[in-house]
Design a protein around this motif. Structure first.
Motif, PDB file in Angstrom:
ATOM      1  N   SER A  46       0.819  -1.213   0.000  1.00 42.61           N
ATOM      2  CA  SER A  46       0.000   0.000   0.000  1.00 42.61           C
ATOM      3  C   SER A  46       0.856   1.268   0.000  1.00 42.61           C
ATOM      4  N   ALA A  47       2.144   1.155   0.337  1.00 47.70           N
ATOM      5  CA  ALA A  47       3.055   2.306   0.329  1.00 47.70           C
ATOM      6  C   ALA A  47       3.672   2.547  -1.041  1.00 47.70           C
ATOM      7  N   ALA A  48       3.382   1.662  -2.000  1.00 46.85           N
ATOM      8  CA  ALA A  48       3.994   1.766  -3.327  1.00 46.85           C
ATOM      9  C   ALA A  48       3.289   2.823  -4.187  1.00 46.85           C
ATOM     10  N   THR A  49       4.022   3.355  -5.123  1.00 44.38           N
ATOM     11  CA  THR A  49       3.471   4.242  -6.147  1.00 44.38           C
ATOM     12  C   THR A  49       3.976   3.748  -7.501  1.00 44.38           C
ATOM     13  N   VAL A  50       3.055   3.538  -8.424  1.00 42.64           N
ATOM     14  CA  VAL A  50       3.411   3.129  -9.780  1.00 42.64           C
ATOM     15  C   VAL A  50       3.445   4.377 -10.645  1.00 42.64           C
ATOM     16  N   ILE A  51       4.517   4.543 -11.409  1.00 49.07           N
ATOM     17  CA  ILE A  51       4.688   5.697 -12.284  1.00 49.07           C
ATOM     18  C   ILE A  51       4.768   5.206 -13.718  1.00 49.07           C
ATOM     19  N   ASP A  52       3.905   5.754 -14.566  1.00 46.46           N
ATOM     20  CA  ASP A  52       3.918   5.418 -15.994  1.00 46.46           C
ATOM     21  C   ASP A  52       4.171   6.700 -16.771  1.00 46.46           C
ATOM     22  N   ASN A  53       5.376   6.839 -17.293  1.00 50.84           N
ATOM     23  CA  ASN A  53       5.748   8.042 -18.038  1.00 50.84           C
ATOM     24  C   ASN A  53       5.987   7.709 -19.502  1.00 50.84           C
ATOM     25  N   THR A  61       0.116   6.345  -9.750  1.00 46.23           N
ATOM     26  CA  THR A  61      -0.997   5.590  -9.186  1.00 46.23           C
ATOM     27  C   THR A  61      -0.557   5.011  -7.857  1.00 46.23           C
ATOM     28  N   ASP A  62      -1.331   5.255  -6.822  1.00 38.67           N
ATOM     29  CA  ASP A  62      -1.029   4.688  -5.507  1.00 38.67           C
ATOM     30  C   ASP A  62      -1.292   3.185  -5.521  1.00 38.67           C
ATOM     31  N   GLY A  63      -0.443   2.464  -4.794  1.00 43.23           N
ATOM     32  CA  GLY A  63      -0.638   1.028  -4.657  1.00 43.23           C
ATOM     33  C   GLY A  63       0.278   0.241  -5.557  1.00 43.23           C
ATOM     34  N   PRO A  64       0.298  -1.066  -5.385  1.00 42.84           N
ATOM     35  CA  PRO A  64       1.201  -1.929  -6.162  1.00 42.84           C
ATOM     36  C   PRO A  64       0.751  -2.046  -7.614  1.00 42.84           C
ATOM     37  N   PHE A  65       1.671  -2.478  -8.489  1.00 47.67           N
ATOM     38  CA  PHE A  65       1.333  -2.627  -9.909  1.00 47.67           C
ATOM     39  C   PHE A  65       0.519  -3.883 -10.173  1.00 47.67           C
TER      40      PHE A  65
END
Length: 110
Positions: A46-53, A61-65
């Motif tokens: 829940s501490a993860a952030t997914v970044i799509d650039n 996006t907050d949360g796991p991929f």
């Protein structure tokens, strides 16, 4: 060769003092034998952030991929002469952290 040893679990929370002592002793053995590169524990998914650039703007996006029951809770990066030695070291890591581990070699790093 360098290997990533991922620790897989389905529980959130830090290991207890006895587990941390066993993991610390294992880390010390890895250092003494020259197999240690790096290790660390990870916060909950829940501490993860997914970044799509890949597009025009970065999307965060907050949360796991992936939404899964099991996730990576920590890892070791070890050096071993071959996969057999890496698997033996990883088996010891699985025992001391009381969790499943996955071993994957790094590409292009001998």
């Amino acid at each position: 060769m360098h290997y990533l040893v991922s620790v897989i679990d389905d529980k959130i929370g830090s290991p207890g003092p006895a587990d941390m002592a066993a993991i610390g002793a294992y880390n010390d053995r890895l250092r003494a034998t020259g197999n240690w590169i790096f290790a660390g524990g990870l916060e909950a998914p829940s501490a993860a952030t997914v970044i799509d650039n890949r597009g025009d703007e970065a999307v965060l996006t907050d949360g796991p991929f992936l939404e899964t029951k099991e996730y990576i809770v920590g890892f070791w990066i070890i050096e071993a002469p071959d996969l057999d030695v890496a698997l033996k070291l990883a088996a010891e890591g699985s025992k001391v952290c009381d969790g499943k581990v996955e071993v994957r070699p790094f590409q292009g790093i001998a």
